[in-house]
Design a protein around this motif. Structure first.
Motif, short mmCIF file in Angstrom:
data_model
loop_
_atom_site.label_atom_id
_atom_site.label_comp_id
_atom_site.label_asym_id
_atom_site.label_seq_id
_atom_site.Cartn_x
_atom_site.Cartn_y
_atom_site.Cartn_z
N LEU A 1 -5.45 47.39 3.30
CA LEU A 1 -6.47 47.75 4.28
C LEU A 1 -7.14 46.46 4.74
O LEU A 1 -7.79 45.79 3.94
CB LEU A 1 -7.50 48.71 3.68
CG LEU A 1 -7.09 50.17 3.48
CD1 LEU A 1 -5.94 50.30 2.48
CD2 LEU A 1 -8.27 51.01 3.03
N TRP A 2 -6.94 46.10 6.01
CA TRP A 2 -7.42 44.81 6.49
C TRP A 2 -8.31 44.97 7.72
O TRP A 2 -8.27 45.99 8.42
CB TRP A 2 -6.25 43.89 6.82
CG TRP A 2 -5.25 44.43 7.81
CD1 TRP A 2 -4.06 45.06 7.54
CD2 TRP A 2 -5.36 44.43 9.25
NE1 TRP A 2 -3.42 45.43 8.70
CE2 TRP A 2 -4.19 45.05 9.77
CE3 TRP A 2 -6.31 43.94 10.15
CZ2 TRP A 2 -3.96 45.20 11.13
CZ3 TRP A 2 -6.10 44.09 11.52
CH2 TRP A 2 -4.93 44.72 11.99
N ALA B 1 -9.49 46.89 12.72
CA ALA B 1 -9.20 47.30 11.34
C ALA B 1 -8.02 48.25 11.33
O ALA B 1 -7.86 49.09 12.23
CB ALA B 1 -10.42 47.96 10.71
N SER B 2 -7.19 48.11 10.32
CA SER B 2 -6.03 49.00 10.19
C SER B 2 -5.51 48.91 8.75
O SER B 2 -6.13 48.29 7.90
CB SER B 2 -4.94 48.61 11.19
OG SER B 2 -3.89 49.57 11.19
N GLU C 1 -13.44 39.34 1.19
CA GLU C 1 -14.01 40.40 0.37
C GLU C 1 -13.83 41.78 1.00
O GLU C 1 -14.02 42.80 0.33
CB GLU C 1 -15.48 40.14 0.11
CG GLU C 1 -15.74 38.90 -0.72
CD GLU C 1 -17.21 38.65 -0.96
OE1 GLU C 1 -17.63 38.66 -2.13
OE2 GLU C 1 -17.94 38.45 0.03
N GLN C 2 -13.47 41.83 2.28
CA GLN C 2 -13.30 43.11 2.97
C GLN C 2 -11.85 43.59 2.98
O GLN C 2 -11.55 44.68 3.46
CB GLN C 2 -13.81 43.00 4.41
CG GLN C 2 -15.30 42.74 4.51
CD GLN C 2 -15.76 42.55 5.95
OE1 GLN C 2 -14.95 42.27 6.84
NE2 GLN C 2 -17.05 42.70 6.17
N GLN C 3 -10.94 42.78 2.48
CA GLN C 3 -9.52 43.13 2.48
C GLN C 3 -9.18 43.77 1.13
O GLN C 3 -9.47 43.20 0.08
CB GLN C 3 -8.65 41.90 2.73
CG GLN C 3 -9.21 40.89 3.72
CD GLN C 3 -9.58 41.48 5.08
OE1 GLN C 3 -8.83 42.29 5.65
NE2 GLN C 3 -10.72 41.06 5.62
N MET C 4 -8.58 44.96 1.16
CA MET C 4 -8.33 45.70 -0.08
C MET C 4 -6.92 46.27 -0.12
O MET C 4 -6.31 46.53 0.93
CB MET C 4 -9.35 46.83 -0.24
CG MET C 4 -10.77 46.34 -0.50
SD MET C 4 -11.91 47.69 -0.91
CE MET C 4 -12.06 48.48 0.71
N ILE D 1 -3.91 41.52 18.12
CA ILE D 1 -5.37 41.60 18.01
C ILE D 1 -6.01 41.06 19.28
O ILE D 1 -5.74 39.91 19.66
CB ILE D 1 -5.87 40.80 16.80
CG1 ILE D 1 -5.33 41.43 15.49
CG2 ILE D 1 -7.39 40.75 16.76
CD1 ILE D 1 -5.75 40.69 14.25
N PRO D 2 -6.91 41.91 19.90
CA PRO D 2 -6.97 43.38 19.73
C PRO D 2 -5.78 44.03 20.43
O PRO D 2 -5.20 43.46 21.35
CB PRO D 2 -8.30 43.75 20.38
CG PRO D 2 -8.50 42.69 21.42
CD PRO D 2 -7.91 41.43 20.87
N GLN D 3 -5.44 45.23 20.04
CA GLN D 3 -4.23 45.86 20.57
C GLN D 3 -4.30 46.10 22.06
O GLN D 3 -3.29 46.02 22.76
CB GLN D 3 -3.97 47.19 19.84
CG GLN D 3 -3.53 47.04 18.39
CD GLN D 3 -4.71 47.08 17.42
OE1 GLN D 3 -5.81 46.66 17.75
NE2 GLN D 3 -4.46 47.60 16.21
#
Length: 246
Positions: free
Chosen positions: A156-157, A167-168, A97-100, A48-50
């Motif tokens: 999904l993170w 994000a990936s 809350e954004q990690q699914m 991060i970042p790639q």
């Protein structure tokens, strides 16, 4: 297994320990596993970042377990994220809350519970030289309440850095309980067990984003919750008071 008492949104009290066998006959490993965590878990490490790495995120899973609230058993999928900021002077942020998790045929879900080594949940800041460990628990849909019915899933993170949002997705495949020797599972002692962090957070808006066939648990207010064991010889453990906040 680990016992804690939820004291309302984001608050939990650890209450004790007892033995429990994992309900899973399988383990999960990333399909692009390129490292192992200190606990021996096969993990996927993404810079991060790639384009100009300043750190990384490592993603792994202990597999399926049962959480128990009162007399109710909650089959849940565990995912661990380890975020390390090695060189960015501007702190990163990681919103739980954004990690699914996404399961084919069932859609996406947020975690019901999150456990971490920092007490600012659901928002985590990772400063230069810092490393944060977070454990996510995703209640499984009624159609897939055990690992035998879940051959694969994706996490999904996203991590917010000063330059951009990174994000990936990390894909996991189910494997036999005893993986190959080069990705061998080992017992995880302190501080490597699932749920070792002293801070717990319960999503007060659950089930706002859940799987298609999600069970409507409908928990409200304080309550005693037990985290069970896992397949692959991993376990939950520890006894302490946890404090989190929304």
């Amino acid at each position: 297994m680990k016992v804690f008492t939820a004291l309302g949104p984001g608050l939990a009290l650890m209450a004790g320990l007892a033995g429990c066998a994992g309900n899973s006959q399988y383990a999960y490993q990333p399909d692009n596993a390129n490292t192992t965590t200190a606990a021996g878990l096969p993990a996927a490490r993404t810079p991060i970042p790639q384009e100009m790495p300043q750190g990384a995120i490592e993603v792994a899973s202990y597999g399926v377990t049962e959480l128990k609230r009162d007399d109710t058993s909650i089959p849940s999928l565990h995912v661990r994220a380890i975020v390390t900021n090695d060189g960015d002077e501007t702190p990163w942020t990681f919103d739980t809350e954004q990690q699914m998790v996404e399961i084919p045929g069932e859609g996406k879900s947020r975690a019901m519970w999150v456990n971490a080594d920092i007490g600012t949940l659901p928002n985590v800041t990772i400063g230069k030289g810092e490393r944060r460990v977070l454990d996510f628990y995703f209640p499984l849909p009624d159609s897939m309440r055990e690992a035998a019915r879940i051959p694969e899933f994706d996490l999904l993170w996203q991590v917010h850095t000063a330059s951009r949002v990174v994000a990936s997705r990390t894909s996991f495949d189910r494997v036999d309980k005893e993986p190959p020797n080069d990705l061998a599972y080992v017992d995880a002692g302190w501080p490597l067990w699932a749920g070792y962090g002293p801070y717990w957070w319960y999503d007060p808006f659950y089930p706002r984003t859940v799987f298609i066939h999600a069970h409507r648990w409908g928990f409200h207010g304080p309550g005693r919750v037990v985290v069970g064991g896992f397949g692959g010889r991993f376990h939950a453990g520890g006894t302490h008071v946890a404090r989190g906040r929304r």
